[in-house]
Design a protein around this motif. Sequence first.
Motif, mmCIF file in Angstrom:
data_model
loop_
_atom_site.group_PDB
_atom_site.id
_atom_site.type_symbol
_atom_site.label_atom_id
_atom_site.label_comp_id
_atom_site.label_asym_id
_atom_site.label_seq_id
_atom_site.Cartn_x
_atom_site.Cartn_y
_atom_site.Cartn_z
ATOM 1 N N ASP A 229 1.064 -1.506 -0.240
ATOM 2 C CA ASP A 229 0.401 0.229 0.006
ATOM 3 C C ASP A 229 0.572 1.032 -0.010
ATOM 4 O O ASP A 229 0.097 2.660 -0.881
ATOM 5 C CB ASP A 229 -1.104 -0.281 1.381
ATOM 6 C CG ASP A 229 -2.194 -1.048 1.052
ATOM 7 O OD1 ASP A 229 -2.631 -1.199 0.221
ATOM 8 O OD2 ASP A 229 -2.638 -1.215 2.723
ATOM 9 N N LEU A 230 1.971 0.763 1.270
ATOM 10 C CA LEU A 230 2.686 2.164 1.195
ATOM 11 C C LEU A 230 3.395 2.488 -0.391
ATOM 12 O O LEU A 230 3.430 3.810 -0.959
ATOM 13 C CB LEU A 230 4.187 2.484 2.260
ATOM 14 C CG LEU A 230 2.856 2.163 3.728
ATOM 15 C CD1 LEU A 230 4.080 2.172 4.832
ATOM 16 C CD2 LEU A 230 1.876 3.497 3.564
ATOM 17 N N ASP B 137 2.760 1.568 -3.199
ATOM 18 C CA ASP B 137 1.639 2.157 -4.555
ATOM 19 C C ASP B 137 1.552 2.839 -4.306
ATOM 20 O O ASP B 137 1.155 4.127 -5.606
ATOM 21 C CB ASP B 137 0.049 1.048 -4.347
ATOM 22 C CG ASP B 137 0.542 -0.174 -4.883
ATOM 23 O OD1 ASP B 137 2.081 -0.833 -5.190
ATOM 24 O OD2 ASP B 137 0.267 -1.099 -4.734
ATOM 25 N N PHE B 138 0.924 3.410 -2.947
ATOM 26 C CA PHE B 138 0.587 5.367 -3.040
ATOM 27 C C PHE B 138 2.115 5.831 -3.305
ATOM 28 O O PHE B 138 2.245 7.371 -4.402
ATOM 29 C CB PHE B 138 0.807 5.628 -1.585
ATOM 30 C CG PHE B 138 0.371 7.023 -1.446
ATOM 31 C CD1 PHE B 138 -0.665 7.875 -1.822
ATOM 32 C CD2 PHE B 138 1.524 8.120 -1.206
ATOM 33 C CE1 PHE B 138 -1.544 9.078 -1.286
ATOM 34 C CE2 PHE B 138 1.311 9.436 -0.694
ATOM 35 C CZ PHE B 138 -0.259 9.643 -1.411
ATOM 36 N N GLU B 139 3.088 5.986 -3.176
ATOM 37 C CA GLU B 139 4.446 6.681 -3.808
ATOM 38 C C GLU B 139 4.807 6.330 -5.310
ATOM 39 O O GLU B 139 5.170 7.638 -5.696
ATOM 40 C CB GLU B 139 6.021 6.092 -2.671
ATOM 41 C CG GLU B 139 5.915 6.141 -1.505
ATOM 42 C CD GLU B 139 5.657 7.682 -1.414
ATOM 43 O OE1 GLU B 139 5.030 8.942 -1.249
ATOM 44 O OE2 GLU B 139 7.466 8.344 -0.955
ATOM 45 N N GLU C 46 2.326 5.824 -7.491
ATOM 46 C CA GLU C 46 1.355 7.410 -7.882
ATOM 47 C C GLU C 46 1.891 8.115 -8.211
ATOM 48 O O GLU C 46 1.577 8.912 -8.783
ATOM 49 C CB GLU C 46 0.051 6.449 -7.537
ATOM 50 C CG GLU C 46 -1.251 7.754 -8.081
ATOM 51 C CD GLU C 46 -2.306 7.102 -7.213
ATOM 52 O OE1 GLU C 46 -2.777 6.315 -5.634
ATOM 53 O OE2 GLU C 46 -3.337 7.771 -7.260
ATOM 54 N N HIS D 74 5.513 11.299 3.390
ATOM 55 C CA HIS D 74 3.787 10.410 2.544
ATOM 56 C C HIS D 74 3.613 8.837 3.869
ATOM 57 O O HIS D 74 2.008 9.512 4.053
ATOM 58 C CB HIS D 74 3.665 10.277 1.178
ATOM 59 C CG HIS D 74 4.715 11.508 0.450
ATOM 60 N ND1 HIS D 74 4.849 10.517 -0.846
ATOM 61 C CD2 HIS D 74 3.449 12.383 0.742
ATOM 62 C CE1 HIS D 74 4.899 11.867 -1.681
ATOM 63 N NE2 HIS D 74 4.273 13.280 -0.714
ATOM 64 N N GLU D 75 4.323 9.049 3.821
ATOM 65 C CA GLU D 75 3.792 7.394 4.249
ATOM 66 C C GLU D 75 3.320 7.479 6.086
ATOM 67 O O GLU D 75 2.253 6.065 6.649
ATOM 68 C CB GLU D 75 5.113 6.632 4.632
ATOM 69 C CG GLU D 75 5.923 5.920 3.283
ATOM 70 C CD GLU D 75 7.591 5.895 3.274
ATOM 71 O OE1 GLU D 75 8.025 6.307 3.969
ATOM 72 O OE2 GLU D 75 7.673 5.038 3.916
ATOM 73 N N LEU E 279 -0.009 8.712 6.542
ATOM 74 C CA LEU E 279 -0.944 7.094 5.744
ATOM 75 C C LEU E 279 -1.160 6.902 6.743
ATOM 76 O O LEU E 279 -2.144 5.773 7.362
ATOM 77 C CB LEU E 279 -0.043 5.894 4.236
ATOM 78 C CG LEU E 279 -0.452 7.044 2.944
ATOM 79 C CD1 LEU E 279 0.088 6.281 2.082
ATOM 80 C CD2 LEU E 279 -2.182 7.467 2.885
ATOM 81 N N ARG F 52 -6.489 7.844 2.444
ATOM 82 C CA ARG F 52 -5.422 8.589 1.443
ATOM 83 C C ARG F 52 -5.715 9.106 0.521
ATOM 84 O O ARG F 52 -4.837 10.045 -0.307
ATOM 85 C CB ARG F 52 -5.200 6.288 0.172
ATOM 86 C CG ARG F 52 -4.105 6.335 -0.787
ATOM 87 C CD ARG F 52 -4.785 5.776 -1.553
ATOM 88 N NE ARG F 52 -3.454 4.584 -2.316
ATOM 89 C CZ ARG F 52 -3.406 5.017 -2.970
ATOM 90 N NH1 ARG F 52 -4.075 6.433 -3.614
ATOM 91 N NH2 ARG F 52 -2.367 4.482 -4.182
ATOM 92 N N GLU F 53 -7.486 9.111 -0.172
ATOM 93 C CA GLU F 53 -6.986 10.409 -1.082
ATOM 94 C C GLU F 53 -7.010 11.780 -0.153
ATOM 95 O O GLU F 53 -6.567 12.800 -1.338
ATOM 96 C CB GLU F 53 -8.490 10.421 -1.653
ATOM 97 C CG GLU F 53 -8.795 9.461 -2.135
ATOM 98 C CD GLU F 53 -8.180 9.616 -3.582
ATOM 99 O OE1 GLU F 53 -8.016 9.983 -4.768
ATOM 100 O OE2 GLU F 53 -7.338 8.021 -3.553
ATOM 101 N N LYS G 196 -3.111 12.509 -1.046
ATOM 102 C CA LYS G 196 -2.895 12.475 -2.149
ATOM 103 C C LYS G 196 -3.301 14.216 -2.844
ATOM 104 O O LYS G 196 -2.492 14.640 -3.102
ATOM 105 C CB LYS G 196 -3.979 11.721 -2.927
ATOM 106 C CG LYS G 196 -3.057 11.504 -4.379
ATOM 107 C CD LYS G 196 -4.205 10.705 -4.804
ATOM 108 C CE LYS G 196 -4.257 10.864 -6.705
ATOM 109 N NZ LYS G 196 -4.873 10.184 -7.290
#
Length: 210
Positions: free
Chosen positions: A13-14, A16-18, A20, A66-67, A70, A76-77, A80
Amino acid sequence: MASENKIMLTKDDLKDFEQEIADIFATGAIRAPVHLRAGREEHLIKIFEDNAIGPDDYVFGHWDSHELALLKGVPREEVKQAVLDGKSISLCFPEHNVFCSGIVGSLMGTAAGVAWALKNQKKSGKAYIFCGDMSSETGVFHEAVKYAVHFDLPVKYIVCDNGLSVMTDTREVWGSADPWFKGTKFEEKIIYFQYKNTYPHSGLGWKIKF
Ligand SMILES: Cc1ncc(C[n+]2csc(CCOP(=O)(O)OP(=O)(O)O)c2C)c(N)n1
């Protein structure tokens, strides 16, 4: 440690966020600096789990948080959108007790002060402040940790050691293979781990790094 906060996020999850954010940053749509991190996900998840970091706790971070947002439970949104709005290096979500700053050393005393208030007001919750290895070499880090140890404040200073300060080898600057606090009483308030960041210090390495 406070009200229950079961971590629902995985390493992927972490990551994938970075990824994205990296993909969006590459398009030029984010008109502000971002600092991406990969390689420390498991360390961070373990720290949040081991300390049961929850809603009553405070999390302080710097330009690369960021992490942390989260893991603290910011949706998440929401994280972002803040990054898209250009706030990546100073993410603040007061309703989640998440406060970050892009200035080296700037929140060391803040974390100690919040911990002092929590203790003296007999509130539940602790302060957790995350920083890099070069940040842990600053005078203000030393002063804050010294105060936290001597007054036994509910705070942990978490040092994420990637061996670099922007593009500088921290060991060359320190003249020592070990951080200054290794083997001292100050380790009582410090959590330390090493990792290799697979992203450049900032952005995607195409432009200036700072
Ligand atoms: C007061 C101040 N001086 C310089 C900078 C530029 N700067 C941003 S990050 C950084 C390096 C910090 O190194 P470290 O603490 O090891 O963090 P990490 O490598 O984990 O990003 C510097 C010098 C800054 N943000 N604030």
